[in-house]
Design an enzyme around this catalytic site. Structure first.
Site, mmCIF file in Angstrom:
data_model
loop_
_atom_site.group_PDB
_atom_site.id
_atom_site.type_symbol
_atom_site.label_atom_id
_atom_site.label_comp_id
_atom_site.label_asym_id
_atom_site.label_seq_id
_atom_site.Cartn_x
_atom_site.Cartn_y
_atom_site.Cartn_z
ATOM 1 N N GLY A 158 0.820 -1.205 0.000
ATOM 2 C CA GLY A 158 0.000 0.000 0.000
ATOM 3 C C GLY A 158 0.858 1.260 0.000
ATOM 4 N N ASN A 185 -2.446 -11.341 -2.057
ATOM 5 C CA ASN A 185 -2.051 -12.702 -2.406
ATOM 6 C C ASN A 185 -3.268 -13.619 -2.378
ATOM 7 O OD1 ASN A 185 0.692 -12.505 -2.913
ATOM 8 N ND2 ASN A 185 1.268 -12.775 -0.768
ATOM 9 N N ALA A 210 8.520 -5.223 -1.576
ATOM 10 C CA ALA A 210 8.653 -4.093 -0.662
ATOM 11 C C ALA A 210 8.702 -4.622 0.768
ATOM 12 C CB ALA A 210 7.500 -3.114 -0.829
ATOM 13 N N LYS A 243 -0.483 -17.045 -10.983
ATOM 14 C CA LYS A 243 0.250 -16.563 -9.807
ATOM 15 C C LYS A 243 -0.056 -17.449 -8.607
ATOM 16 C CE LYS A 243 2.500 -13.529 -7.185
ATOM 17 N NZ LYS A 243 1.954 -12.173 -6.924
#
Length: 297
Positions: free
Chosen positions: A13, A98, A124, A179
């Site tokens: 975020g 996810n 990140a 994914k």
């Protein structure tokens, strides 16, 4: 200019907030407002800026065109549902987390609003409450699940413009299943065996990885999503190699005693398989073993 709000002030975020800073995004959260948001980029250069921050308990939302949701999968419904009455009728919602699953429960609640789904392999890490380290520039994919395609695509154009290596995907569900295969194979095994991603290249894990992916391909097919098992396995092993020294997010969650996203990863495979009269024994085993690693909640 599209007015963007980001719900979820975690690492992704905050990364998106930094990348979209020219669009003056609104950061929504429960923590005290940050004086500055610090960002350390890939080149180890340090930056900072002050975003507009609105506490969730008294946030104005009637000016928001796009709400990007970056909370954990298991937090999505509880986080968004109280906000729906205050969001404009034409506000689009983009989920970026996810795993899969919350979209199935959220879509019927949106009263015609566009629902977009996204996935990112950007890395990140939080260095502090309001300081992130950008660790990787991986692929970001965004697409429409339901609603007005033209309007939805227009509203996410700022992301596609500002995030390097990002793309609009017409068949976003197929991309998310792909994914999911990587996460389903890597995350639980690293958590269960307390190892880095690279350890999964060992022969001892090969049979189980193949079983996890094979079950996922069958579950996806039952939902009319066609995936190639060989291609997915190649992708899994490529990620294992490229991230060999990394600990998966699920491994980190277990290490810190946090709730994992296993229900939205292997658990989603199990649910979709069972909904279509199939078994997913390997994925069910991953689900049960990861859940056993944390105390009951």
């Amino acid at each position: 200019m599209t007015r963007i709000a980001i719900l979820g002030a975690g690492s992704i975020g905050q990364l998106l907030c930094w990348q979209l800073r020219d669009h003056k995004p609104v950061l929504l959260g429960r923590s005290p407002a940050p004086d500055t948001l610090a960002h350390t980029d890939i080149k180890d250069e340090h930056h900072s800026f002050t975003p507009e921050y609105r506490p969730l308990d008294k946030a104005r939302l009637d000016d928001i065109d796009l709400l990007i949701v970056t909370v954990k999968a298991y937090q999505v419904l509880d986080a968004i549902t109280p906000l729906l009455q205050d969001l404009p009728a034409d506000c689009a919602i983009l989920l970026m987390h996810n795993g899969m699953g919350p979209h199935l429960e959220l879509a019927p609640l949106l009263n015609g609003r566009s629902l977009l789904l996204g996935t990112t392999s950007q890395g990140a890490l939080k260095q502090g409450l309001w300081h992130i380290l950008h660790t990787g520039k991986g692929l970001t994919q965004i697409g429409l699940l339901c609603g007005d395609a033209d309007s939805g695509k227009t509203k996410v154009e700022p992301l596609l413009d500002k995030i390097e290596n990002s793309e609009w995907v017409d068949d976003i569900l197929a991309a998310l299943w792909q994914k999911l295969a990587v996460n389903a194979a890597i995350n639980p095994l690293t958590a269960i065996h307390d190892c880095r991603n690279g350890a999964l290249a060992a022969e001892e894990y090969r049979g189980l990885i193949h079983a996890i992916v094979a079950e996922l391909v069958k579950a996806a097919a039952a939902d009319s999503i066609v995936l190639d098992e060989t291609t997915l396995l190649e992708r899994v092993y490529k990620v294992i190699k490229l991230t060999a020294n990394n600990f998966s997010s699920m491994h980190q969650d277990i290490a810190h005693g946090r709730q994992t996203e296993i229900d939205a990863i292997n658990g989603f495979v199990v649910k979709r398989a069972q909904a279509n009269g199939l078994e997913a024994v390997a994925n069910l085993s991953m689900l049960e073993q990861v859940k056993s690693l944390l105390p009951r909640r």
